[in-house]
Design a protein around this motif. Structure first.
Motif, PDB file in Angstrom:
ATOM      1  N   LEU A  67       0.797  -1.145  -0.095  1.00 32.91           N
ATOM      2  CA  LEU A  67      -0.037   0.029  -0.101  1.00 32.91           C
ATOM      3  C   LEU A  67       0.958   1.361  -0.037  1.00 32.91           C
ATOM      4  O   LEU A  67       1.979   1.376   0.843  1.00 32.91           O
ATOM      5  CB  LEU A  67      -0.992   0.167   1.088  1.00 32.91           C
ATOM      6  N   LEU A  68       0.620   2.350  -0.859  1.00 32.63           N
ATOM      7  CA  LEU A  68       1.213   3.583  -0.873  1.00 32.63           C
ATOM      8  C   LEU A  68       1.100   3.837   0.480  1.00 32.63           C
ATOM      9  O   LEU A  68       2.214   4.673   1.126  1.00 32.63           O
ATOM     10  CB  LEU A  68       0.400   4.704  -1.763  1.00 32.63           C
ATOM     11  N   HIS A  69       0.015   4.166   1.281  1.00 32.41           N
ATOM     12  CA  HIS A  69       0.238   4.676   2.851  1.00 32.41           C
ATOM     13  C   HIS A  69       0.973   3.812   3.607  1.00 32.41           C
ATOM     14  O   HIS A  69       1.818   4.689   4.181  1.00 32.41           O
ATOM     15  CB  HIS A  69      -1.345   4.293   3.064  1.00 32.41           C
ATOM     16  N   ASP A  70       1.383   2.624   3.610  1.00 28.73           N
ATOM     17  CA  ASP A  70       2.622   1.647   4.390  1.00 28.73           C
ATOM     18  C   ASP A  70       3.778   2.564   4.033  1.00 28.73           C
ATOM     19  O   ASP A  70       4.656   2.894   4.822  1.00 28.73           O
ATOM     20  CB  ASP A  70       2.290   0.524   4.028  1.00 28.73           C
ATOM     21  N   VAL A  71       4.089   2.478   2.884  1.00 28.45           N
ATOM     22  CA  VAL A  71       5.378   3.065   2.284  1.00 28.45           C
ATOM     23  C   VAL A  71       5.693   4.560   2.625  1.00 28.45           C
ATOM     24  O   VAL A  71       6.688   4.932   3.232  1.00 28.45           O
ATOM     25  CB  VAL A  71       5.756   3.076   1.022  1.00 28.45           C
ATOM     26  N   LEU A  72       4.810   5.485   2.513  1.00 27.64           N
ATOM     27  CA  LEU A  72       4.740   6.817   2.912  1.00 27.64           C
ATOM     28  C   LEU A  72       4.920   6.946   4.535  1.00 27.64           C
ATOM     29  O   LEU A  72       5.606   7.806   4.935  1.00 27.64           O
ATOM     30  CB  LEU A  72       3.681   7.474   2.335  1.00 27.64           C
ATOM     31  N   CYS A  73       4.190   6.282   5.172  1.00 29.17           N
ATOM     32  CA  CYS A  73       4.169   6.194   6.438  1.00 29.17           C
ATOM     33  C   CYS A  73       5.469   5.954   7.198  1.00 29.17           C
ATOM     34  O   CYS A  73       6.052   6.424   8.259  1.00 29.17           O
ATOM     35  CB  CYS A  73       3.351   5.468   7.317  1.00 29.17           C
TER      36      CYS A  73
END
Length: 164
Positions: A67-73
């Motif tokens: 998930l993009l969210h996981d990588v950005l977090c």
């Protein structure tokens, strides 16, 4: 000639070196250069996606990636941890090797808000994207315009400074 091999060298895809990776930058604590191989460190999700392409019609694919969210977090965006709404002022700009750009809001991908399962695909239809670079996949989009192939950069930026 062995069956299944190209009949001439003009039909053989040239061997190229793997992309240098995407640059992750902006208002984050941990800027980085990430390859498809690096993206395998996050939990991999799957999505079967259909979208309309202006030049090729309806496309149907099976993608895998984090998930993009996981990588950005993991890059630790510069949020005010005491204020949940602070995340809503952040924008995410994605650029592909062909110059294609897309813009998302943090609220779209945040589990407390839009919860969109946006992927940084590491494989498409069972084929690893190591040689091509990761692909932005928005399963919720009917139009494929925000699907970005061969991502070269992701930039996370605060639209308005905290307290402004």
């Amino acid at each position: 000639m062995t069956e299944g091999l190209a009949a001439s060298t003009s039909e053989v895809e040239p061997v190229s070196s793997p992309p240098a990776g995407l640059v992750l930058a902006g208002d984050i604590a941990h800027p980085a250069r990430l390859t498809v191989r690096d993206l395998h460190a996050w939990p991999q999700r799957e999505a079967r996606v259909s979208f309309e392409c202006a030049t090729s019609g309806v496309q149907c694919h099976h993608f895998q990636g984090p998930l993009l969210h996981d990588v950005l977090c993991a890059a630790e965006p510069d949020f005010d941890p005491a204020r949940r709404k602070d995340r809503l002022r952040f924008l995410i700009a994605v650029t592909g090797a062909d110059g294609h750009h897309a813009l998302l809001s943090w609220g779209e991908i945040d589990p407390d808000f839009g919860r969109a399962p946006v992927l940084l695909a590491t494989a498409m239809d069972g084929v690893a994207l190591d040689r091509h670079g990761p692909q932005l996949v928005l399963p919720q989009d009917r139009c494929g315009a925000r699907h970005i192939s061969a991502i070269t950069a992701i930039r996370v930026e605060a639209h308005v400074r905290s307290g402004a």
